[in-house]
Design a protein around this motif. Structure first.
Motif, PDB file in Angstrom:
ATOM      1  N   GLN A 190      16.685 -44.431 -21.314  1.00  0.00           N
ATOM      2  CA  GLN A 190      16.265 -43.781 -22.558  1.00  0.00           C
ATOM      3  C   GLN A 190      17.232 -42.670 -22.931  1.00  0.00           C
ATOM      4  OE1 GLN A 190      12.334 -42.446 -21.569  1.00  0.00           O
ATOM      5  NE2 GLN A 190      11.341 -44.356 -22.202  1.00  0.00           N
ATOM      6  N   SER A 191      17.627 -41.875 -21.935  1.00  0.00           N
ATOM      7  CA  SER A 191      18.538 -40.761 -22.189  1.00  0.00           C
ATOM      8  C   SER A 191      19.869 -41.255 -22.738  1.00  0.00           C
ATOM      9  CB  SER A 191      18.760 -39.978 -20.889  1.00  0.00           C
ATOM     10  OG  SER A 191      19.664 -38.921 -21.087  1.00  0.00           O
ATOM     11  N   GLN A 192      20.398 -42.309 -22.151  1.00  0.00           N
ATOM     12  CA  GLN A 192      21.683 -42.840 -22.594  1.00  0.00           C
ATOM     13  C   GLN A 192      21.595 -43.440 -23.993  1.00  0.00           C
ATOM     14  OE1 GLN A 192      22.529 -45.484 -19.362  1.00  0.00           O
ATOM     15  NE2 GLN A 192      22.910 -43.804 -17.914  1.00  0.00           N
ATOM     16  N   ARG A 193      20.489 -44.137 -24.281  1.00  0.00           N
ATOM     17  CA  ARG A 193      20.325 -44.707 -25.617  1.00  0.00           C
ATOM     18  C   ARG A 193      20.265 -43.603 -26.663  1.00  0.00           C
ATOM     19  NH1 ARG A 193      18.234 -49.461 -27.724  1.00  0.00           N
ATOM     20  NH2 ARG A 193      19.196 -50.383 -25.876  1.00  0.00           N
ATOM     21  N   LEU A 194      19.537 -42.532 -26.375  1.00  0.00           N
ATOM     22  CA  LEU A 194      19.457 -41.403 -27.305  1.00  0.00           C
ATOM     23  C   LEU A 194      20.822 -40.746 -27.499  1.00  0.00           C
ATOM     24  CD1 LEU A 194      16.121 -39.908 -25.983  1.00  0.00           C
ATOM     25  CD2 LEU A 194      16.498 -40.682 -28.336  1.00  0.00           C
ATOM     26  N   VAL A 236      15.145 -28.693 -18.629  1.00  0.00           N
ATOM     27  CA  VAL A 236      15.785 -27.984 -19.723  1.00  0.00           C
ATOM     28  C   VAL A 236      16.587 -28.984 -20.523  1.00  0.00           C
ATOM     29  CG1 VAL A 236      15.936 -25.799 -18.497  1.00  0.00           C
ATOM     30  CG2 VAL A 236      17.813 -27.410 -18.340  1.00  0.00           C
ATOM     31  N   ARG A 237      16.948 -28.597 -21.734  1.00  0.00           N
ATOM     32  CA  ARG A 237      17.731 -29.466 -22.588  1.00  0.00           C
ATOM     33  C   ARG A 237      19.198 -29.079 -22.455  1.00  0.00           C
ATOM     34  NH1 ARG A 237      13.367 -27.830 -25.739  1.00  0.00           N
ATOM     35  NH2 ARG A 237      14.613 -26.438 -27.001  1.00  0.00           N
ATOM     36  N   ARG A 238      20.014 -29.963 -21.867  1.00  0.00           N
ATOM     37  CA  ARG A 238      21.397 -29.624 -21.603  1.00  0.00           C
ATOM     38  C   ARG A 238      22.300 -30.777 -22.026  1.00  0.00           C
ATOM     39  NH1 ARG A 238      23.351 -27.347 -16.368  1.00  0.00           N
ATOM     40  NH2 ARG A 238      22.952 -29.432 -15.582  1.00  0.00           N
ATOM     41  N   PRO A 239      23.019 -30.660 -23.119  1.00  0.00           N
ATOM     42  CA  PRO A 239      23.929 -31.729 -23.506  1.00  0.00           C
ATOM     43  C   PRO A 239      24.920 -32.089 -22.414  1.00  0.00           C
ATOM     44  CG  PRO A 239      23.694 -30.150 -25.290  1.00  0.00           C
ATOM     45  CD  PRO A 239      23.001 -29.570 -24.093  1.00  0.00           C
ATOM     46  N   GLU A 240      25.351 -31.100 -21.627  1.00  0.00           N
ATOM     47  CA  GLU A 240      26.350 -31.391 -20.610  1.00  0.00           C
ATOM     48  C   GLU A 240      25.803 -32.310 -19.539  1.00  0.00           C
ATOM     49  OE1 GLU A 240      24.830 -27.179 -19.586  1.00  0.00           O
ATOM     50  OE2 GLU A 240      25.165 -28.444 -21.345  1.00  0.00           O
ATOM     51  N   ALA A 241      24.472 -32.365 -19.396  1.00  0.00           N
ATOM     52  CA  ALA A 241      23.869 -33.252 -18.413  1.00  0.00           C
ATOM     53  C   ALA A 241      24.085 -34.704 -18.777  1.00  0.00           C
ATOM     54  CB  ALA A 241      22.370 -32.966 -18.277  1.00  0.00           C
ATOM     55  N   LEU A 242      24.429 -34.963 -20.033  1.00  0.00           N
ATOM     56  CA  LEU A 242      24.628 -36.321 -20.496  1.00  0.00           C
ATOM     57  C   LEU A 242      26.104 -36.670 -20.572  1.00  0.00           C
ATOM     58  CD1 LEU A 242      22.061 -36.221 -23.395  1.00  0.00           C
ATOM     59  CD2 LEU A 242      21.718 -37.115 -21.113  1.00  0.00           C
ATOM     60  N   GLY A 243      26.943 -35.771 -20.111  1.00  0.00           N
ATOM     61  CA  GLY A 243      28.355 -36.029 -20.163  1.00  0.00           C
ATOM     62  C   GLY A 243      28.962 -35.768 -21.522  1.00  0.00           C
TER      63      GLY A 243
END
Length: 244
Positions: A190-194, A236-243
């Motif tokens: 889900q995270s990757q699709r978003l 927490v909401r962290r864009p860096e967590a998604l690369g």
């Protein structure tokens, strides 16, 4: 970096209760007003304490607001007083409101939202997409962003209609210059699709379970001493967590 303050009630017989188990009763009895004020004060005090860590100097915390609170006379003055008394920077606090909260006394609540915005707070529309007047509210309310309701995220990988709806919400928010957060993210898929849909701010169990304030403070302290490799331990909401 951002986190959300979550309200729980530890009942001696039934254990830890989520808001669905008591929030409606609190609103019906009016107890939501003192409860909400206590939550807001505790969140502001925590922000001040947490921001002393270098790694959390820019931390923002979101707090949900009830329609009953928004209709309370002088609510914005109470918020201003709490900010002053705790020393919490206004830009560190985000208040989350739902579209349905304006269905009664809409004009008065809209004025309250404008007054809150005038304090320097961030305002976000929670549970976006399930209210009765999404576009009208979004056009008129002085908000900074939206949170896509978890009901759309939960079926994101299975239902093409939900995929289309979520994609449209993201494009709408971007077109209006608003931030967009997806809530209820449960897994990496889900995270990757978003992320592919250009929604990099996310929250949910994929990033870790909710934590008591003391344990969250320990995580912040650990982060100040060095990088934490398991980003899923953070709610927490962290864009860096998604690369990103």
């Amino acid at each position: 970096m951002a986190a959300e303050a979550l309200l729980r009630w530890r009942d001696p017989d039934r254990g830890l209760l989520s808001p669905s188990g008591f929030l409606a009763l609190a609103e019906d009895t009016g107890l939501i007003v003192p409860i909400g004020e206590q939550v807001l004060r505790h969140a502001c005090e925590s922000i001040v304490a947490w921001r002393r860590e270098k790694s959390a100097a820019a931390l923002r915390v979101s707090v949900n607001m009830s329609a009953v609170q928004l209709r309370e006379h002088g609510f914005e003055q109470r918020v201003a007083a709490i900010l002053h008394e705790t020393g919490c920077p206004p830009d560190a606090l985000t208040l989350e409101v739902t579209e349905n909260s304006t269905m009664v006394d809409g004009d008065m609540i809209m004025e309250t939202l404008r007054a809150l915005k005038g304090l320097g707070l961030r305002l976000v529309v929670d549970d976006f997409g399930v209210g009765h007047a999404s576009l009208t509210f979004l056009r008129e309310a002085p908000v900074d962003g939206i949170k896509i309701d978890r009901r759309f995220v939960s079926q994101l990988l299975l239902d093409q209609r939900d995929q289309a709806i979520v994609s449209s919400m993201i494009r709408l928010a971007r077109g209006l210059g608003l931030d967009v957060v997806a809530e209820g993210v449960e897994n990496a898929e889900q995270s990757q699709r978003l992320a592919r849909m250009q929604c990099f701010e996310q929250q949910g169990r994929h990033f870790g379970e909710a934590l008591p304030a003391r344990e969250f403070a320990s995580l912040l302290a650990a982060r100040a001493c060095g990088p934490i490799t398991d980003v899923r331990s953070w709610r927490v909401r962290r864009p860096e967590a998604l690369g990103a």
